[in-house]
Design a protein around this motif. Structure first.
Motif, PDB file in Angstrom:
ATOM      1  N   GLU A   1       5.631  -3.531 -56.151  1.00 40.72           N
ATOM      2  CA  GLU A   1       6.285  -2.817 -55.050  1.00 40.72           C
ATOM      3  C   GLU A   1       5.255  -2.077 -54.189  1.00 40.72           C
ATOM      4  O   GLU A   1       5.336  -2.077 -52.959  1.00 40.72           O
ATOM      5  CB  GLU A   1       7.326  -1.841 -55.604  1.00 40.72           C
ATOM      6  CG  GLU A   1       8.219  -1.231 -54.559  1.00 40.72           C
ATOM      7  CD  GLU A   1       9.345  -0.405 -55.147  1.00 40.72           C
ATOM      8  OE1 GLU A   1      10.102   0.163 -54.337  1.00 40.72           O
ATOM      9  OE2 GLU A   1       9.467  -0.301 -56.383  1.00 40.72           O
ATOM     10  N   VAL A   2       4.273  -1.460 -54.834  1.00 41.66           N
ATOM     11  CA  VAL A   2       3.205  -0.787 -54.091  1.00 41.66           C
ATOM     12  C   VAL A   2       2.418  -1.810 -53.273  1.00 41.66           C
ATOM     13  O   VAL A   2       2.164  -1.604 -52.082  1.00 41.66           O
ATOM     14  CB  VAL A   2       2.269   0.004 -55.046  1.00 41.66           C
ATOM     15  CG1 VAL A   2       1.054   0.540 -54.293  1.00 41.66           C
ATOM     16  CG2 VAL A   2       3.026   1.139 -55.719  1.00 41.66           C
ATOM     17  N   MET A   3       2.049  -2.930 -53.889  1.00 40.46           N
ATOM     18  CA  MET A   3       1.287  -3.953 -53.178  1.00 40.46           C
ATOM     19  C   MET A   3       2.076  -4.522 -51.997  1.00 40.46           C
ATOM     20  O   MET A   3       1.515  -4.756 -50.917  1.00 40.46           O
ATOM     21  CB  MET A   3       0.858  -5.068 -54.143  1.00 40.46           C
ATOM     22  CG  MET A   3      -0.160  -4.592 -55.171  1.00 40.46           C
ATOM     23  SD  MET A   3      -0.895  -5.884 -56.207  1.00 40.46           S
ATOM     24  CE  MET A   3       0.502  -6.490 -57.108  1.00 40.46           C
ATOM     25  N   ASP A   4       3.385  -4.712 -52.182  1.00 42.00           N
ATOM     26  CA  ASP A   4       4.233  -5.203 -51.091  1.00 42.00           C
ATOM     27  C   ASP A   4       4.297  -4.205 -49.940  1.00 42.00           C
ATOM     28  O   ASP A   4       4.254  -4.586 -48.767  1.00 42.00           O
ATOM     29  CB  ASP A   4       5.641  -5.511 -51.593  1.00 42.00           C
ATOM     30  CG  ASP A   4       5.695  -6.701 -52.543  1.00 42.00           C
ATOM     31  OD1 ASP A   4       4.712  -7.486 -52.586  1.00 42.00           O
ATOM     32  OD2 ASP A   4       6.721  -6.838 -53.249  1.00 42.00           O
ATOM     33  N   CYS A   5       4.395  -2.922 -50.260  1.00 37.30           N
ATOM     34  CA  CYS A   5       4.454  -1.887 -49.216  1.00 37.30           C
ATOM     35  C   CYS A   5       3.128  -1.757 -48.476  1.00 37.30           C
ATOM     36  O   CYS A   5       3.117  -1.514 -47.268  1.00 37.30           O
ATOM     37  CB  CYS A   5       4.885  -0.548 -49.818  1.00 37.30           C
ATOM     38  SG  CYS A   5       6.639  -0.512 -50.219  1.00 37.30           S
TER      39      CYS A   5
ATOM     40  N   LYS B   1       2.121   6.651 -55.152  1.00 42.73           N
ATOM     41  CA  LYS B   1       3.276   5.754 -54.999  1.00 42.73           C
ATOM     42  C   LYS B   1       4.184   6.220 -53.869  1.00 42.73           C
ATOM     43  O   LYS B   1       4.647   5.415 -53.053  1.00 42.73           O
ATOM     44  CB  LYS B   1       4.061   5.683 -56.303  1.00 42.73           C
ATOM     45  CG  LYS B   1       3.318   4.944 -57.392  1.00 42.73           C
ATOM     46  CD  LYS B   1       4.060   5.028 -58.713  1.00 42.73           C
ATOM     47  CE  LYS B   1       3.282   4.283 -59.773  1.00 42.73           C
ATOM     48  NZ  LYS B   1       3.288   4.930 -61.053  1.00 42.73           N
ATOM     49  N   LYS B   2       4.435   7.514 -53.805  1.00 44.75           N
ATOM     50  CA  LYS B   2       5.306   8.047 -52.763  1.00 44.75           C
ATOM     51  C   LYS B   2       4.701   7.815 -51.379  1.00 44.75           C
ATOM     52  O   LYS B   2       5.415   7.500 -50.427  1.00 44.75           O
ATOM     53  CB  LYS B   2       5.548   9.545 -52.984  1.00 44.75           C
ATOM     54  CG  LYS B   2       6.544  10.151 -52.022  1.00 44.75           C
ATOM     55  CD  LYS B   2       6.847  11.592 -52.393  1.00 44.75           C
ATOM     56  CE  LYS B   2       7.852  12.206 -51.450  1.00 44.75           C
ATOM     57  NZ  LYS B   2       8.179  13.589 -51.835  1.00 44.75           N
ATOM     58  N   PHE B   3       3.401   7.947 -51.240  1.00 45.62           N
ATOM     59  CA  PHE B   3       2.744   7.735 -49.957  1.00 45.62           C
ATOM     60  C   PHE B   3       2.893   6.283 -49.510  1.00 45.62           C
ATOM     61  O   PHE B   3       3.090   6.007 -48.336  1.00 45.62           O
ATOM     62  CB  PHE B   3       1.261   8.102 -50.051  1.00 45.62           C
ATOM     63  CG  PHE B   3       0.593   8.281 -48.724  1.00 45.62           C
ATOM     64  CD1 PHE B   3       0.671   9.495 -48.055  1.00 45.62           C
ATOM     65  CD2 PHE B   3      -0.114   7.245 -48.133  1.00 45.62           C
ATOM     66  CE1 PHE B   3       0.058   9.673 -46.828  1.00 45.62           C
ATOM     67  CE2 PHE B   3      -0.740   7.416 -46.910  1.00 45.62           C
ATOM     68  CZ  PHE B   3      -0.656   8.628 -46.252  1.00 45.62           C
ATOM     69  N   ALA B   4       2.829   5.351 -50.458  1.00 45.94           N
ATOM     70  CA  ALA B   4       2.928   3.927 -50.121  1.00 45.94           C
ATOM     71  C   ALA B   4       4.372   3.456 -50.004  1.00 45.94           C
ATOM     72  O   ALA B   4       4.727   2.762 -49.047  1.00 45.94           O
ATOM     73  CB  ALA B   4       2.204   3.088 -51.176  1.00 45.94           C
ATOM     74  N   VAL B   5       5.203   3.834 -50.957  1.00 50.73           N
ATOM     75  CA  VAL B   5       6.545   3.268 -51.074  1.00 50.73           C
ATOM     76  C   VAL B   5       7.624   4.151 -50.439  1.00 50.73           C
ATOM     77  O   VAL B   5       8.659   3.656 -50.020  1.00 50.73           O
ATOM     78  CB  VAL B   5       6.869   2.995 -52.566  1.00 50.73           C
ATOM     79  CG1 VAL B   5       8.264   2.457 -52.758  1.00 50.73           C
ATOM     80  CG2 VAL B   5       5.845   2.043 -53.154  1.00 50.73           C
ATOM     81  N   GLY B   6       7.366   5.452 -50.403  1.00 48.43           N
ATOM     82  CA  GLY B   6       8.373   6.366 -49.865  1.00 48.43           C
ATOM     83  C   GLY B   6       9.084   7.151 -50.947  1.00 48.43           C
ATOM     84  O   GLY B   6       9.871   8.040 -50.668  1.00 48.43           O
ATOM     85  N   ARG B   7       8.806   6.799 -52.199  1.00 45.50           N
ATOM     86  CA  ARG B   7       9.361   7.524 -53.339  1.00 45.50           C
ATOM     87  C   ARG B   7       8.378   7.418 -54.489  1.00 45.50           C
ATOM     88  O   ARG B   7       7.649   6.443 -54.604  1.00 45.50           O
ATOM     89  CB  ARG B   7      10.727   6.978 -53.747  1.00 45.50           C
ATOM     90  CG  ARG B   7      10.710   5.536 -54.164  1.00 45.50           C
ATOM     91  CD  ARG B   7      12.122   4.970 -54.406  1.00 45.50           C
ATOM     92  NE  ARG B   7      12.055   3.563 -54.714  1.00 45.50           N
ATOM     93  CZ  ARG B   7      11.724   3.068 -55.896  1.00 45.50           C
ATOM     94  NH1 ARG B   7      11.445   3.882 -56.894  1.00 45.50           N
ATOM     95  NH2 ARG B   7      11.672   1.773 -56.096  1.00 45.50           N
ATOM     96  N   GLY B   8       8.359   8.441 -55.320  1.00 48.33           N
ATOM     97  CA  GLY B   8       7.401   8.474 -56.405  1.00 48.33           C
ATOM     98  C   GLY B   8       7.849   7.754 -57.653  1.00 48.33           C
ATOM     99  O   GLY B   8       7.055   7.448 -58.521  1.00 48.33           O
ATOM    100  N   GLY B   9       9.137   7.481 -57.719  1.00 48.36           N
ATOM    101  CA  GLY B   9       9.668   6.822 -58.904  1.00 48.36           C
ATOM    102  C   GLY B   9      10.115   7.824 -59.945  1.00 48.36           C
ATOM    103  O   GLY B   9       9.803   9.012 -59.877  1.00 48.36           O
TER     104      GLY B   9
END
Length: 160
Positions: free
Chosen positions: A106-110, A88-96
């Protein structure tokens, strides 16, 4: 198709559980070896599984562990096992976190925003991110890494 042919008889409830388990282990090991022998594999990136807090092992967790074990023994420095948070962090910028979770959409959008790929299934989007992590680890990335992506790569390299 290979899996369907090989695992077809495993679903039989007529076999005792211990025998089904052993047969499943043998078939899965054979498939993994067959794949490794047929295809030149440069790297493998598999999302690590979160286990139950109660320590319950189910067939999926077991199969995942078997694949990881067989691949780890055959590929030297690889495979790499990013956690779901690292993916998640690699795709979105944060791991949650519990307060600020990263949603599947959110991952799919990123993935669409970063790499121009649209997926309707979050599992396929995660697999795509895993492929991108593998590319970046080999230095084959065709994009500029973000700080979050570099941090994930450093964690993964340090874990090996």
């Amino acid at each position: 198709m290979l899996l369907k042919k090989r695992f077809g008889a495993l679903g039989s409830r007529k076999l005792p559980k211990k025998e089904r388990f052993q047969r499943c282990t043998d078939v899965a090991s054979d498939i993994i070896v067959e794949i490794i022998c047929k295809e030149p594999i440069r790297s493998v990136c598999i999302e690590d599984m979160q286990t139950s807090p109660r320590g319950n092992a189910n067939e999926i967790n077991w199969l995942h562990a078997l694949v990881m074990d067989r691949l780890d023994g055959c590929l030297g420095d690889f495979p790499i096992f990013p956690s779901p948070t690292q993916v998640k962090k690699f795709a979105v910028g944060r791991g949650g976190s519990a307060r600020d979770p990263v949603g599947k959409q959110e991952v799919m959008d990123c993935v669409l925003k970063l790499w121009g790929e649209r997926f309707d299934d979050d599992n396929i989007a995660d697999a795509y991110v895993l492929a991108r992590i593998g590319m970046a680890l080999r230095g084959a990335n065709d994009w500029t890494l973000s700080e979050a992506q570099e941090a994930v790569l450093k964690q993964l390299i340090g874990a090996k």
